[in-house]
Design a protein around this motif. Sequence first.
Motif, short mmCIF file in Angstrom:
data_model
loop_
_atom_site.label_atom_id
_atom_site.label_comp_id
_atom_site.label_asym_id
_atom_site.label_seq_id
_atom_site.Cartn_x
_atom_site.Cartn_y
_atom_site.Cartn_z
N GLU A 61 52.99 -33.75 9.22
CA GLU A 61 53.01 -34.76 10.27
C GLU A 61 54.39 -34.84 10.91
O GLU A 61 55.40 -34.80 10.23
N SER A 62 54.41 -34.95 12.23
CA SER A 62 55.67 -35.08 12.94
C SER A 62 55.48 -35.98 14.15
O SER A 62 55.27 -35.51 15.27
N PRO A 63 55.53 -37.30 13.96
CA PRO A 63 55.34 -38.22 15.07
C PRO A 63 56.52 -38.17 16.03
O PRO A 63 57.60 -37.67 15.69
N SER A 64 56.32 -38.67 17.21
CA SER A 64 57.37 -38.64 18.23
C SER A 64 58.63 -39.34 17.73
O SER A 64 58.58 -40.48 17.26
N GLY A 65 59.75 -38.65 17.82
CA GLY A 65 61.03 -39.18 17.34
C GLY A 65 61.54 -38.49 16.11
O GLY A 65 62.73 -38.59 15.78
N ASN A 66 60.64 -37.81 15.37
CA ASN A 66 61.09 -36.95 14.29
C ASN A 66 61.52 -35.60 14.89
O ASN A 66 61.31 -35.34 16.07
N LEU A 67 62.09 -34.74 14.05
CA LEU A 67 62.54 -33.44 14.53
C LEU A 67 61.68 -32.33 13.96
O LEU A 67 61.48 -32.24 12.75
N ALA A 68 61.17 -31.49 14.85
CA ALA A 68 60.53 -30.24 14.47
C ALA A 68 61.33 -29.13 15.14
O ALA A 68 61.46 -29.12 16.38
N ALA A 69 61.89 -28.23 14.36
CA ALA A 69 62.71 -27.16 14.92
C ALA A 69 62.43 -25.86 14.21
O ALA A 69 62.28 -25.82 12.98
N SER A 70 62.33 -24.78 14.98
CA SER A 70 62.09 -23.45 14.41
C SER A 70 63.03 -22.46 15.07
O SER A 70 63.23 -22.48 16.29
N LEU A 71 63.60 -21.60 14.24
CA LEU A 71 64.52 -20.58 14.72
C LEU A 71 63.92 -19.20 14.47
O LEU A 71 63.49 -18.89 13.36
N LEU A 72 63.90 -18.37 15.50
CA LEU A 72 63.46 -16.99 15.39
C LEU A 72 64.68 -16.10 15.19
O LEU A 72 65.61 -16.12 16.00
N VAL A 73 64.68 -15.34 14.09
CA VAL A 73 65.74 -14.37 13.85
C VAL A 73 65.10 -13.02 13.52
O VAL A 73 64.01 -12.96 12.95
N ILE A 74 65.80 -11.97 13.88
CA ILE A 74 65.34 -10.61 13.59
C ILE A 74 66.49 -9.91 12.87
O ILE A 74 67.26 -9.15 13.47
N PRO A 75 66.65 -10.20 11.58
CA PRO A 75 67.82 -9.70 10.86
C PRO A 75 67.71 -8.23 10.50
O PRO A 75 66.62 -7.70 10.32
N ASP A 76 68.86 -7.60 10.41
CA ASP A 76 68.95 -6.21 9.97
C ASP A 76 69.26 -6.24 8.48
O ASP A 76 70.39 -6.01 8.05
N ALA A 77 68.24 -6.57 7.69
CA ALA A 77 68.44 -6.77 6.26
C ALA A 77 67.27 -6.19 5.49
O ALA A 77 66.18 -5.96 6.04
N ASP A 78 67.49 -5.96 4.20
CA ASP A 78 66.44 -5.49 3.31
C ASP A 78 65.29 -6.49 3.34
O ASP A 78 65.49 -7.69 3.11
N PRO A 79 64.06 -6.04 3.62
CA PRO A 79 62.92 -6.96 3.67
C PRO A 79 62.75 -7.78 2.39
O PRO A 79 62.24 -8.91 2.44
N ASN A 80 63.18 -7.23 1.26
CA ASN A 80 63.02 -7.93 -0.01
C ASN A 80 63.90 -9.16 -0.13
O ASN A 80 63.69 -9.99 -1.02
N ILE A 81 64.89 -9.28 0.75
CA ILE A 81 65.82 -10.41 0.65
C ILE A 81 65.60 -11.44 1.76
O ILE A 81 66.24 -12.49 1.78
N LEU A 82 64.65 -11.17 2.65
CA LEU A 82 64.46 -12.06 3.79
C LEU A 82 64.04 -13.47 3.37
O LEU A 82 64.37 -14.44 4.05
N ALA A 83 63.33 -13.60 2.26
CA ALA A 83 62.89 -14.92 1.82
C ALA A 83 64.06 -15.83 1.47
O ALA A 83 63.91 -17.06 1.47
N THR A 84 65.22 -15.24 1.19
CA THR A 84 66.38 -16.08 0.85
C THR A 84 66.92 -16.82 2.06
O THR A 84 67.80 -17.68 1.91
N LEU A 85 66.40 -16.53 3.25
CA LEU A 85 66.81 -17.32 4.42
C LEU A 85 66.40 -18.78 4.26
O LEU A 85 66.99 -19.66 4.91
#
Length: 276
Positions: A61-85
């Motif tokens: 739930e995210s009613p008006s006045g709360n914050l919903a934010a998403s960042l798109l990144v395309i890292p040059d990293a080992d896929p096995n470590i991406l979850a550590t983001l």
Amino acid sequence: MAEFLLGPRARSAGYRLAGFDEIGSTNSEALAAAAAGDPGGIWFAALKQTAGRGRRGRAWESPSGNLAASLLVIPDADPNILATLGFVAGVAMQNAFAQILPRGAVRIGIDGADALNGAGRVALKWPNDVLADGAKIAGILLEMGKTVDGRHAIVIGIGVNVIAAPTGLPYPATSLRDLGYERRAEDVFEALAEAWVDAFSLWAEGAGIGAILSQWRNSAAGIGAPVAVAQDGVVRRGIFETIDSTGRLVMRDDEGARIVITAGDVHFGATASARS
């Protein structure tokens, strides 16, 4: 009307921003941008979500006045470590709260018991929540997509309870307003986007994960305390010892056996100690 802005460090680092009064899901918007060829480094921020989601497909739930934010990144990293983001996001959110809350409201380390309202502190809960006074105030959701050329695109979604917390949950939740702090979602976002720059730079395409995990441990909730982890209907109980070098939760059961947890729902305190 939303007035989202990027601070000077985020702008200098080349980040971009799309702000909304209302949106279905900022994560969905970011995933769509990746599929359409966006090069990454763009935030999607909204005052209200109508189709937000949390872990395991749960509604968020995210009613008006709360914050919903998403960042798109395309890292040059080992896929096995991406979850550590997810840990990078936790560290960034912790540091953002340190900027927007009064001096002394945030305590680092498990002994910081005199923080918010003299009753608790802002802490990181494995794997992807932020707590204040022991109640959830923010959540993090990582989702993976693909770019048009087949690379991994990672979306880091962060929801912050600014003016209201969801009700009817199986765990306590709170908001900045509940804690006595009147803040705008736009101000929380700007602090988060600035703090992300430093945390992501420290992560350094995965090479700095040790430093990130060290900071995360310093802000962790529940280390040294009873913990229960639910996995596919099975509950494991023990003492939360640490998180290891890959971000897995390490616990000891009553017989002293070391158990390493990759994923699960974590409960502390009386819930963790209860026996069914």
